[in-house]
Design a protein around this motif. Structure first.
Motif, PDB file in Angstrom:
ATOM      1  N   HIS A 237      32.454 107.165  31.301  1.00  0.00           N
ATOM      2  CA  HIS A 237      31.316 106.258  31.088  1.00  0.00           C
ATOM      3  C   HIS A 237      30.260 106.919  30.206  1.00  0.00           C
ATOM      4  O   HIS A 237      29.734 106.307  29.268  1.00  0.00           O
ATOM      5  CB  HIS A 237      30.717 105.863  32.437  1.00  0.00           C
ATOM      6  CG  HIS A 237      29.492 105.011  32.331  1.00  0.00           C
ATOM      7  ND1 HIS A 237      29.499 103.735  31.795  1.00  0.00           N
ATOM      8  CD2 HIS A 237      28.202 105.265  32.692  1.00  0.00           C
ATOM      9  CE1 HIS A 237      28.272 103.231  31.830  1.00  0.00           C
ATOM     10  NE2 HIS A 237      27.470 104.131  32.360  1.00  0.00           N
TER      11      HIS A 237
ATOM     12  N   PHE B 201      20.788 110.933  34.651  1.00  0.00           N
ATOM     13  CA  PHE B 201      21.349 110.564  35.947  1.00  0.00           C
ATOM     14  C   PHE B 201      21.093 111.721  36.917  1.00  0.00           C
ATOM     15  O   PHE B 201      21.217 112.892  36.541  1.00  0.00           O
ATOM     16  CB  PHE B 201      22.846 110.299  35.845  1.00  0.00           C
ATOM     17  CG  PHE B 201      23.206 109.092  35.033  1.00  0.00           C
ATOM     18  CD1 PHE B 201      23.355 107.852  35.624  1.00  0.00           C
ATOM     19  CD2 PHE B 201      23.390 109.191  33.658  1.00  0.00           C
ATOM     20  CE1 PHE B 201      23.688 106.730  34.878  1.00  0.00           C
ATOM     21  CE2 PHE B 201      23.723 108.087  32.902  1.00  0.00           C
ATOM     22  CZ  PHE B 201      23.872 106.848  33.503  1.00  0.00           C
TER      23      PHE B 201
ATOM     24  N   LYS C 197      19.930 109.218  28.384  1.00  0.00           N
ATOM     25  CA  LYS C 197      19.688 108.726  29.734  1.00  0.00           C
ATOM     26  C   LYS C 197      19.898 109.869  30.717  1.00  0.00           C
ATOM     27  O   LYS C 197      20.747 110.733  30.501  1.00  0.00           O
ATOM     28  CB  LYS C 197      20.617 107.559  30.078  1.00  0.00           C
ATOM     29  CG  LYS C 197      20.268 106.877  31.393  1.00  0.00           C
ATOM     30  CD  LYS C 197      20.970 105.549  31.556  1.00  0.00           C
ATOM     31  CE  LYS C 197      20.536 104.867  32.849  1.00  0.00           C
ATOM     32  NZ  LYS C 197      21.168 103.539  33.022  1.00  0.00           N
TER      33      LYS C 197
ATOM     34  N   GLU D 278      11.330 112.052  34.900  1.00  0.00           N
ATOM     35  CA  GLU D 278      10.954 110.643  34.965  1.00  0.00           C
ATOM     36  C   GLU D 278      12.074 109.785  34.374  1.00  0.00           C
ATOM     37  O   GLU D 278      12.937 110.260  33.650  1.00  0.00           O
ATOM     38  CB  GLU D 278       9.653 110.408  34.193  1.00  0.00           C
ATOM     39  CG  GLU D 278       8.457 111.197  34.731  1.00  0.00           C
ATOM     40  CD  GLU D 278       7.210 110.985  33.895  1.00  0.00           C
ATOM     41  OE1 GLU D 278       7.318 110.325  32.840  1.00  0.00           O
ATOM     42  OE2 GLU D 278       6.136 111.479  34.289  1.00  0.00           O
ATOM     43  N   ASP D 279      12.027 108.521  34.689  1.00  0.00           N
ATOM     44  CA  ASP D 279      12.930 107.533  34.095  1.00  0.00           C
ATOM     45  C   ASP D 279      14.389 107.945  34.241  1.00  0.00           C
ATOM     46  O   ASP D 279      15.109 108.142  33.266  1.00  0.00           O
ATOM     47  CB  ASP D 279      12.579 107.317  32.612  1.00  0.00           C
ATOM     48  CG  ASP D 279      13.272 106.083  32.044  1.00  0.00           C
ATOM     49  OD1 ASP D 279      13.661 105.204  32.828  1.00  0.00           O
ATOM     50  OD2 ASP D 279      13.444 106.035  30.810  1.00  0.00           O
ATOM     51  N   TYR D 280      14.829 108.089  35.479  1.00  0.00           N
ATOM     52  CA  TYR D 280      16.203 108.491  35.737  1.00  0.00           C
ATOM     53  C   TYR D 280      16.882 107.459  36.635  1.00  0.00           C
ATOM     54  O   TYR D 280      16.225 106.643  37.293  1.00  0.00           O
ATOM     55  CB  TYR D 280      16.249 109.867  36.405  1.00  0.00           C
ATOM     56  CG  TYR D 280      15.555 109.928  37.749  1.00  0.00           C
ATOM     57  CD1 TYR D 280      16.236 109.609  38.924  1.00  0.00           C
ATOM     58  CD2 TYR D 280      14.212 110.286  37.850  1.00  0.00           C
ATOM     59  CE1 TYR D 280      15.613 109.653  40.156  1.00  0.00           C
ATOM     60  CE2 TYR D 280      13.571 110.327  39.070  1.00  0.00           C
ATOM     61  CZ  TYR D 280      14.279 110.014  40.221  1.00  0.00           C
ATOM     62  OH  TYR D 280      13.637 110.046  41.443  1.00  0.00           O
ATOM     63  N   GLN D 281      18.203 107.511  36.668  1.00  0.00           N
ATOM     64  CA  GLN D 281      18.988 106.669  37.567  1.00  0.00           C
ATOM     65  C   GLN D 281      19.662 107.560  38.594  1.00  0.00           C
ATOM     66  O   GLN D 281      20.361 108.505  38.236  1.00  0.00           O
ATOM     67  CB  GLN D 281      20.039 105.879  36.796  1.00  0.00           C
ATOM     68  CG  GLN D 281      20.913 104.992  37.691  1.00  0.00           C
ATOM     69  CD  GLN D 281      21.904 104.184  36.885  1.00  0.00           C
ATOM     70  OE1 GLN D 281      21.663 103.854  35.725  1.00  0.00           O
ATOM     71  NE2 GLN D 281      23.038 103.857  37.485  1.00  0.00           N
ATOM     72  N   GLU D 282      19.424 107.268  39.863  1.00  0.00           N
ATOM     73  CA  GLU D 282      20.018 108.088  40.904  1.00  0.00           C
ATOM     74  C   GLU D 282      21.415 107.590  41.250  1.00  0.00           C
ATOM     75  O   GLU D 282      21.662 106.383  41.347  1.00  0.00           O
ATOM     76  CB  GLU D 282      19.133 108.099  42.152  1.00  0.00           C
ATOM     77  CG  GLU D 282      19.564 109.122  43.180  1.00  0.00           C
ATOM     78  CD  GLU D 282      18.473 109.448  44.186  1.00  0.00           C
ATOM     79  OE1 GLU D 282      18.751 110.229  45.115  1.00  0.00           O
ATOM     80  OE2 GLU D 282      17.349 108.928  44.053  1.00  0.00           O
ATOM     81  N   VAL D 283      22.332 108.540  41.445  1.00  0.00           N
ATOM     82  CA  VAL D 283      23.715 108.243  41.790  1.00  0.00           C
ATOM     83  C   VAL D 283      23.991 108.850  43.155  1.00  0.00           C
ATOM     84  O   VAL D 283      23.712 110.031  43.389  1.00  0.00           O
ATOM     85  CB  VAL D 283      24.690 108.833  40.750  1.00  0.00           C
ATOM     86  CG1 VAL D 283      26.130 108.535  41.147  1.00  0.00           C
ATOM     87  CG2 VAL D 283      24.395 108.294  39.361  1.00  0.00           C
ATOM     88  N   LYS D 284      24.565 108.079  44.066  1.00  0.00           N
ATOM     89  CA  LYS D 284      24.898 108.600  45.382  1.00  0.00           C
ATOM     90  C   LYS D 284      26.079 109.561  45.281  1.00  0.00           C
ATOM     91  O   LYS D 284      27.081 109.257  44.619  1.00  0.00           O
ATOM     92  CB  LYS D 284      25.252 107.452  46.332  1.00  0.00           C
ATOM     93  CG  LYS D 284      24.074 106.559  46.700  1.00  0.00           C
ATOM     94  CD  LYS D 284      24.503 105.488  47.689  1.00  0.00           C
ATOM     95  CE  LYS D 284      23.336 104.619  48.088  1.00  0.00           C
ATOM     96  NZ  LYS D 284      23.739 103.555  49.056  1.00  0.00           N
TER      97      LYS D 284
END
Length: 202
Positions: free
Chosen positions: A43, A53, A51, A25-31
């Motif tokens: 970064h 990713f 966090k 849960e609560d993730y940021q998707e990166v292409k």
């Protein structure tokens, strides 16, 4: 559970996968098409809060292999050790709670290395080595070079090992048996990698 690679950089977790597991849960998707590992790493180093990713790609295994080629690989092994009181073995090193582990010596079998490292770091004898839990991947810098540490983790059991001796020369200042009720103390002062490993026990 879908096959994934979890890569830890300080407080950051980078997940490479084909299908995102339902428990994340609560993730940021990166292409994957936008991903440049060197830029991502720089970064991630600057981020001081946890966090997650996620890169979702059919070619996630190939992406991981390409990342691995750009770094020095170190292989290590360790254990999640339980005793007869259903307590687990933790070490305190560099100001944080951790699990015992260490580098695999040349020609050494991975499971035997895990047992040796646990015994050396904690001053105990392992009586049973169980199933392999997983492999984890941790990236850090040494002599201005990026290093990828692959650690193989095993379940272990022992009894009547109450006298614990921290391996001071390895920076270990405390060794303790902790029950599930004590794990919040560990989770508040440990690494994301360790939090993930101990999440099934409490």
């Amino acid at each position: 559970m879908p096959q994934i690679y979890k890569i830890y950089i300080n407080e950051i977790v980078l997940i490479l996968t084909h299908t995102i597991p339902s428990d994340i849960e609560d993730y940021q998707e990166v292409k994957s098409s936008d991903f440049r590992f060197s830029e991502f790493y720089e970064h991630a180093k600057q981020m001081n809060r946890p966090k997650i990713f996620v890169i979702r790609s059919r070619e996630f295994k190939s992406l991981f292999r390409n990342m691995k080629r750009s770094m020095q690989l170190i292989k290590a092994a360790g254990g999640l050790v339980k005793n007869e009181e259903e307590k687990y073995l933790f070490i305190f090193r560099n100001g944080k709670w951790d699990l015992p582990k260490g580098k695999i010596e040349e020609g050494e079998k991975t499971r035997l290395a895990a047992i040796r490292e646990v015994e050396e770091e904690c001053g105990i004898r392992i009586q049973k080595s169980g199933k392999k839990i997983c492999n984890t991947y941790h990236i850090y810098e040494f002599n201005n070079e990026r290093v990828l540490k692959k650690t193989s983790w095993y379940k272990m059991k022992t009894e009547n090992q109450n006298e614990l001796i921290p391996q001071l020369e390895e920076g270990i200042t405390d060794v303790r048996w902790l029950g599930p009720g004590d794990l919040m103390m560990v989770k508040q002062n440990t690494y994301p990698l360790v939090r993930d490993l101990i999440s099934p026990i409490g």
